[in-house]
Design a protein around this motif. Structure first.
Motif, short mmCIF file in Angstrom:
data_model
loop_
_atom_site.label_atom_id
_atom_site.label_comp_id
_atom_site.label_asym_id
_atom_site.label_seq_id
_atom_site.Cartn_x
_atom_site.Cartn_y
_atom_site.Cartn_z
N SER A 71 0.85 -1.19 0.00
CA SER A 71 0.00 0.00 0.00
C SER A 71 0.89 1.24 0.00
CB SER A 71 -0.90 0.00 1.24
OG SER A 71 -1.47 1.27 1.45
N PRO A 72 0.42 2.33 -0.60
CA PRO A 72 1.20 3.57 -0.61
C PRO A 72 1.01 4.41 0.65
CG PRO A 72 -0.79 3.90 -1.88
CD PRO A 72 -0.80 2.44 -1.43
N SER A 73 0.29 3.91 1.65
CA SER A 73 -0.05 4.74 2.80
C SER A 73 1.18 5.26 3.53
CB SER A 73 -0.96 3.97 3.76
OG SER A 73 -0.34 2.77 4.19
N ARG A 74 2.15 4.38 3.84
CA ARG A 74 3.32 4.85 4.58
C ARG A 74 4.23 5.72 3.72
NH1 ARG A 74 6.58 1.61 9.18
NH2 ARG A 74 4.61 2.12 10.16
N PRO A 75 4.53 5.33 2.47
CA PRO A 75 5.32 6.23 1.62
C PRO A 75 4.65 7.59 1.43
CG PRO A 75 5.31 4.04 0.68
CD PRO A 75 4.34 4.01 1.82
N ASP A 76 3.31 7.60 1.28
CA ASP A 76 2.60 8.88 1.16
C ASP A 76 2.83 9.75 2.39
OD1 ASP A 76 1.54 8.47 -1.33
OD2 ASP A 76 -0.43 7.80 -0.62
N ALA A 77 2.79 9.12 3.57
CA ALA A 77 2.99 9.88 4.81
C ALA A 77 4.40 10.46 4.86
CB ALA A 77 2.74 8.97 6.01
N VAL A 78 5.39 9.66 4.45
CA VAL A 78 6.78 10.14 4.46
C VAL A 78 6.97 11.28 3.47
CG1 VAL A 78 9.17 9.51 3.91
CG2 VAL A 78 7.74 7.94 5.23
N LEU A 79 6.41 11.15 2.27
CA LEU A 79 6.54 12.21 1.26
C LEU A 79 5.88 13.50 1.72
CD1 LEU A 79 5.91 10.24 -2.06
CD2 LEU A 79 8.09 10.95 -1.09
N ALA A 80 4.71 13.38 2.33
CA ALA A 80 4.04 14.57 2.85
C ALA A 80 4.85 15.22 3.96
CB ALA A 80 2.64 14.21 3.33
#
Length: 386
Positions: A71-80
């Protein structure tokens, strides 16, 4: 800025304080929030290209370390989180390409607490963001850097120097101070002051985290080379011997003696004045000897008293300048016998002003040939006299 997932960017940018303080980010990505279901069609490579800005080749390489992502949930959080710190798209792409697993870091448990801790120590978000493009983002996964930061700042003296330390060896910043402090204390016992230790941090930081037995062996090796502990060259000798062991150092000293035809006393002078020669490869030393002794005609004793010339580039500096001076002498444009030690050590600006510019009319191609020889690192063209 990177094309972030719209829901995250909307949430991030909707708060006026989101870009300036850690708590909103901390709350935003709390692991207690409702979990996002795994996306069975999540394509890591495509995500790295379209969202992180990697090239297809970079994404292919990086994806091997992220095959577990569903899922992209954790990478999305890091990028944000990185966007909130002010990192550019290019900076983020560089970070992810060098350290793909950074996308798997926990914002709530690791990144936010570390950044908050650094902020409490007086670093602004701009200063913190400057640490990431150094290719050392992994240190942000070590929470020990927060408690270690004041100590290292006191060692290096400034934030800019701290950046230099991180660029040279980021692992030092997260290393246990219980191992670092005794080494620093021992270096002070050896006569090194705060300024010298600061320079060691910037040039050879691995010395600070080496085993105490190894550090004492390095100091003993430096003592054996005859370099006084309180001298300005002592830290340079430590730097040189940190790359190898005592037996190899002895072999390199013997090689220097034979290659440059020096006596024991002369090689001792050289090592004290230019200890980094101990790290030079044999082929390079052999070529320097052949050029300076056989071609230029310098006496071994003359070179031993002026070993700095041995640290300069042979093909990019010594040889081109020698051929310029030789050309000028052969064509009657240089009367007194030159001191090659002085000629080799002149700054480029002064050398051009003294040996090139005055002869533009008599030798119009001299400057062109000299510049070409320096750029190529070899002197293959003849200096033309007209």
């Amino acid at each position: 800025m990177l094309r972030m997932r719209s829901c995250i960017l909307t949430h991030l940018l909707s708060s006026p304080s989101a870009a300036y303080s850690i708590p909103p980010l901390h709350c935003l990505f709390s692991t207690t929030a409702s979990p996002i279901p795994a996306n069975p069609t999540f394509a890591v490579q495509d995500y790295l290209v379209t969202t992180c800005g990697l090239t297809r080749a970079q994404a292919l390489k990086a994806s091997t370390k992220l095959s577990h992502l569903k899922s992209p949930s954790r990478p999305d959080a890091v990028l944000a989180f990185l966007a909130g710190l002010g990192l550019s798209g290019a900076d983020v792409a560089s970070l992810v390409a060098k350290d793909p697993q950074f996308l798997c870091a926990s914002v709530e448990k690791t990144l936010a607490p570390v950044v908050a801790g650094l902020t409490r120590h007086g670093l602004s978000h701009t200063e913190i963001a400057r640490l990431f493009p150094r290719g050392r983002a992994g240190i942000f996964r070590r929470r020990s850097i927060v408690s270690n930061l004041p100590y290292y700042l006191s060692l290096v003296g400034s934030y800019d120097n701290l950046l230099g330390l991180i660029k040279k060896s980021s692992i030092v910043l997260g290393h246990s101070l219980e191992k670092v402090k005794p080494n620093v204390a021992f270096l002070k016992e050896c006569g090194l002051g705060d300024c010298e230790i600061s320079k060691i941090c910037l040039s050879a930081p691995w010395i600070l985290i080496t085993k105490s037995e190894r550090l004492r062996a390095m100091v003993a090796c430096a003592d054996g080379l005859g370099v006084p502990r309180g001298s300005g060259m002592f830290r340079h000798v430590l730097h040189a011997v940190s790359f190898t062991h005592e037996e190899e150092i002895a072999a390199k000293v013997d090689y220097l003696k034979k290659t440059f035809r020096w006596t024991d006393a002369e090689v001792g002078i050289v090592v004290c004045k230019a200890p980094m020669l101990l790290t030079r490869c044999k082929d390079r030393l052999q070529r320097l000897s052949e050029f300076l002794i056989s071609e230029v005609g310098l006496e071994p004793a003359f070179i031993a008293r002026r070993p700095v010339m041995l640290t300069l580039s042979l093909d990019g500096r010594l040889r081109p300048r020698y051929h310029v001076v030789k050309f000028l002498k052969e064509n009657g444009l240089l009367k007194p016998d030159p001191n090659y030690d002085t000629i080799f050590k002149l700054t480029e600006k002064v050398f051009l002003e003294k040996y090139i510019c005055p002869h533009k009319e008599a030798a119009p191609h001299l400057a062109e040939d000299y510049v070409a020889a320096c750029k190529r690192g070899v002197s293959t063209r003849r200096f033309i006299f007209a």
